[in-house]
Design a protein around this motif. Structure first.
Motif, mmCIF file in Angstrom:
data_model
loop_
_atom_site.group_PDB
_atom_site.id
_atom_site.type_symbol
_atom_site.label_atom_id
_atom_site.label_comp_id
_atom_site.label_asym_id
_atom_site.label_seq_id
_atom_site.Cartn_x
_atom_site.Cartn_y
_atom_site.Cartn_z
ATOM 1 N N ASP A 270 41.644 9.917 -56.097
ATOM 2 C CA ASP A 270 41.078 10.873 -55.161
ATOM 3 C C ASP A 270 41.027 10.233 -53.774
ATOM 4 O O ASP A 270 40.168 9.401 -53.494
ATOM 5 C CB ASP A 270 39.679 11.276 -55.630
ATOM 6 N N PHE A 271 41.973 10.612 -52.908
ATOM 7 C CA PHE A 271 42.027 10.014 -51.577
ATOM 8 C C PHE A 271 40.855 10.450 -50.702
ATOM 9 O O PHE A 271 40.484 9.749 -49.763
ATOM 10 C CB PHE A 271 43.369 10.327 -50.903
ATOM 11 N N ASN A 272 40.240 11.586 -51.013
ATOM 12 C CA ASN A 272 39.029 11.980 -50.282
ATOM 13 C C ASN A 272 37.897 10.998 -50.562
ATOM 14 O O ASN A 272 37.122 10.665 -49.671
ATOM 15 C CB ASN A 272 38.603 13.402 -50.660
ATOM 16 N N LEU A 273 37.832 10.510 -51.806
ATOM 17 C CA LEU A 273 36.838 9.504 -52.158
ATOM 18 C C LEU A 273 37.091 8.221 -51.371
ATOM 19 O O LEU A 273 36.164 7.608 -50.844
ATOM 20 C CB LEU A 273 36.871 9.220 -53.657
ATOM 21 N N VAL A 274 38.351 7.821 -51.260
ATOM 22 C CA VAL A 274 38.696 6.620 -50.494
ATOM 23 C C VAL A 274 38.280 6.795 -49.037
ATOM 24 O O VAL A 274 37.692 5.888 -48.434
ATOM 25 C CB VAL A 274 40.209 6.301 -50.606
ATOM 26 N N LYS A 275 38.538 7.965 -48.456
ATOM 27 C CA LYS A 275 38.143 8.228 -47.067
ATOM 28 C C LYS A 275 36.621 8.128 -46.908
ATOM 29 O O LYS A 275 36.121 7.559 -45.943
ATOM 30 C CB LYS A 275 38.596 9.625 -46.631
ATOM 31 N N LYS A 276 35.877 8.661 -47.884
ATOM 32 C CA LYS A 276 34.416 8.606 -47.831
ATOM 33 C C LYS A 276 33.929 7.161 -47.908
ATOM 34 O O LYS A 276 32.994 6.771 -47.213
ATOM 35 C CB LYS A 276 33.801 9.428 -48.960
ATOM 36 N N ILE A 277 34.565 6.358 -48.755
ATOM 37 C CA ILE A 277 34.177 4.953 -48.894
ATOM 38 C C ILE A 277 34.445 4.207 -47.593
ATOM 39 O O ILE A 277 33.608 3.426 -47.128
ATOM 40 C CB ILE A 277 34.905 4.293 -50.088
ATOM 41 N N VAL A 278 35.605 4.440 -46.984
ATOM 42 C CA VAL A 278 35.938 3.793 -45.709
ATOM 43 C C VAL A 278 34.922 4.193 -44.644
ATOM 44 O O VAL A 278 34.418 3.350 -43.892
ATOM 45 C CB VAL A 278 37.375 4.153 -45.269
ATOM 46 N N LYS A 279 34.579 5.474 -44.595
ATOM 47 C CA LYS A 279 33.603 5.950 -43.606
ATOM 48 C C LYS A 279 32.227 5.334 -43.853
ATOM 49 O O LYS A 279 31.537 4.946 -42.909
ATOM 50 C CB LYS A 279 33.508 7.471 -43.656
ATOM 51 N N LEU A 280 31.839 5.207 -45.118
ATOM 52 C CA LEU A 280 30.561 4.597 -45.474
ATOM 53 C C LEU A 280 30.495 3.161 -44.954
ATOM 54 O O LEU A 280 29.506 2.747 -44.351
ATOM 55 C CB LEU A 280 30.368 4.624 -46.985
ATOM 56 N N VAL A 281 31.554 2.389 -45.176
ATOM 57 C CA VAL A 281 31.588 1.001 -44.707
ATOM 58 C C VAL A 281 31.575 0.975 -43.179
ATOM 59 O O VAL A 281 30.872 0.170 -42.567
ATOM 60 C CB VAL A 281 32.822 0.254 -45.268
ATOM 61 N N GLU A 282 32.352 1.866 -42.566
ATOM 62 C CA GLU A 282 32.431 1.902 -41.100
ATOM 63 C C GLU A 282 31.065 2.171 -40.460
ATOM 64 O O GLU A 282 30.706 1.550 -39.466
ATOM 65 C CB GLU A 282 33.426 2.992 -40.677
ATOM 66 N N GLU A 283 30.293 3.051 -41.060
ATOM 67 C CA GLU A 283 29.020 3.456 -40.464
ATOM 68 C C GLU A 283 27.846 2.572 -40.879
ATOM 69 O O GLU A 283 26.739 2.770 -40.411
ATOM 70 C CB GLU A 283 28.739 4.912 -40.825
ATOM 71 N N SER A 284 28.079 1.622 -41.756
ATOM 72 C CA SER A 284 26.986 0.770 -42.213
ATOM 73 C C SER A 284 27.125 -0.638 -41.645
ATOM 74 O O SER A 284 28.084 -0.957 -40.965
ATOM 75 C CB SER A 284 26.984 0.708 -43.743
ATOM 76 N N LYS A 285 26.148 -1.486 -41.980
ATOM 77 C CA LYS A 285 26.195 -2.888 -41.564
ATOM 78 C C LYS A 285 26.973 -3.731 -42.578
ATOM 79 O O LYS A 285 27.120 -4.921 -42.392
ATOM 80 C CB LYS A 285 24.782 -3.441 -41.415
ATOM 81 N N VAL A 286 27.461 -3.102 -43.637
ATOM 82 C CA VAL A 286 28.240 -3.798 -44.665
ATOM 83 C C VAL A 286 29.615 -4.122 -44.100
ATOM 84 O O VAL A 286 30.254 -3.274 -43.490
ATOM 85 C CB VAL A 286 28.378 -2.913 -45.925
ATOM 86 N N ASN A 287 30.057 -5.383 -44.288
ATOM 87 C CA ASN A 287 31.378 -5.780 -43.794
ATOM 88 C C ASN A 287 32.448 -5.676 -44.856
ATOM 89 O O ASN A 287 33.625 -5.631 -44.542
ATOM 90 C CB ASN A 287 31.342 -7.221 -43.265
ATOM 91 N N GLU A 288 32.036 -5.661 -46.126
ATOM 92 C CA GLU A 288 33.011 -5.619 -47.212
ATOM 93 C C GLU A 288 32.405 -4.902 -48.400
ATOM 94 O O GLU A 288 31.236 -5.080 -48.714
ATOM 95 C CB GLU A 288 33.406 -7.036 -47.616
ATOM 96 N N LEU A 289 33.215 -4.066 -49.051
ATOM 97 C CA LEU A 289 32.776 -3.334 -50.226
ATOM 98 C C LEU A 289 33.923 -3.321 -51.224
ATOM 99 O O LEU A 289 35.057 -3.027 -50.867
ATOM 100 C CB LEU A 289 32.392 -1.890 -49.866
ATOM 101 N N GLU A 290 33.621 -3.694 -52.472
ATOM 102 C CA GLU A 290 34.639 -3.687 -53.527
ATOM 103 C C GLU A 290 34.082 -2.906 -54.694
ATOM 104 O O GLU A 290 32.972 -3.147 -55.147
ATOM 105 C CB GLU A 290 34.986 -5.111 -53.957
ATOM 106 N N ILE A 291 34.872 -1.951 -55.183
ATOM 107 C CA ILE A 291 34.467 -1.094 -56.294
ATOM 108 C C ILE A 291 35.548 -1.175 -57.356
ATOM 109 O O ILE A 291 36.726 -1.047 -57.058
ATOM 110 C CB ILE A 291 34.294 0.372 -55.834
ATOM 111 N N GLU A 292 35.114 -1.374 -58.621
ATOM 112 C CA GLU A 292 36.065 -1.393 -59.730
ATOM 113 C C GLU A 292 35.546 -0.453 -60.791
ATOM 114 O O GLU A 292 34.397 -0.530 -61.202
ATOM 115 C CB GLU A 292 36.210 -2.796 -60.302
ATOM 116 N N GLU A 293 36.405 0.468 -61.196
ATOM 117 C CA GLU A 293 36.042 1.415 -62.244
ATOM 118 C C GLU A 293 37.265 1.615 -63.125
ATOM 119 O O GLU A 293 38.345 1.938 -62.628
ATOM 120 C CB GLU A 293 35.607 2.742 -61.635
ATOM 121 N N ASN A 294 37.069 1.403 -64.432
ATOM 122 C CA ASN A 294 38.181 1.444 -65.383
ATOM 123 C C ASN A 294 39.269 0.492 -64.917
ATOM 124 O O ASN A 294 39.019 -0.676 -64.759
ATOM 125 C CB ASN A 294 38.699 2.871 -65.555
#
Length: 154
Positions: A2-26
């Motif tokens: 789901d590329f919309n999910l990827v866009k949301k994750i990128v936006k979340l990182v961009e708007e937060s103080k988090v510099n790196e986010l890694e998600i693993e599912e299945n």
């Protein structure tokens, strides 16, 4: 994927103080990092792992920073690699015996060690049955994503 999910994750990182986010599912892994703040710069998208059975082409793999290498590959040797960045621990607590030692026989699914990431203790299990030939990480040592931790003779 789901590329919309990827866009949301990128936006979340961009708007937060988090510099790196890694998600693993299945069998899917998404890692988003951003560089030092600069005007009008989006966080960099470093890679996506897509299972081979899908019709979507996978992104080029991201190279880890010079992980330790085991002895030359033999057909009967298997490396167990760290699925995350964190700190390697050979035992469940400082005063406990290590999960495994060189020479121990292990079975698929057996816990080999713990990798601590952000105060979460992640048990790393063997994905093959065999005998521990080499332990490549030291207790308390930081480990990188995809860094070999154990060599198992299968």
């Amino acid at each position: 994927m789901d590329f919309n999910l990827v866009k949301k994750i990128v936006k979340l990182v961009e708007e937060s103080k988090v510099n790196e986010l890694e998600i693993e599912e299945n069998e899917m892994r998404i890692r988003v990092t951003k560089s030092a703040p600069a005007p009008d710069i989006l966080p960099s998208f470093t890679g996506v792992h897509i299972p081979a059975q899908t019709d979507i082409p996978a992104a080029a793999p991201v190279q880890a920073a010079a992980p330790q290498k085991a002895e030359p590959k033999a057909d009967n040797l298997h490396e167990v690699k760290s699925p995350i960045v964190g700190s390697f621990y050979a035992s469940p607590s400082p005063d406990a015996e290590p999960y495994v030692k060189v020479g121990d026989s292990v079975s698929q699914g057996q816990v080999l060690c713990i990798v601590e990431a952000m105060k979460l203790m992640n048990e790393i299990e063997s994905d093959v049955s065999g005998k521990i030939v080499k332990i490549l990480a030291q207790n308390g040592q930081p480990v990188e994503y995809n860094q070999p931790l154990f060599v198992i003779e299968i």
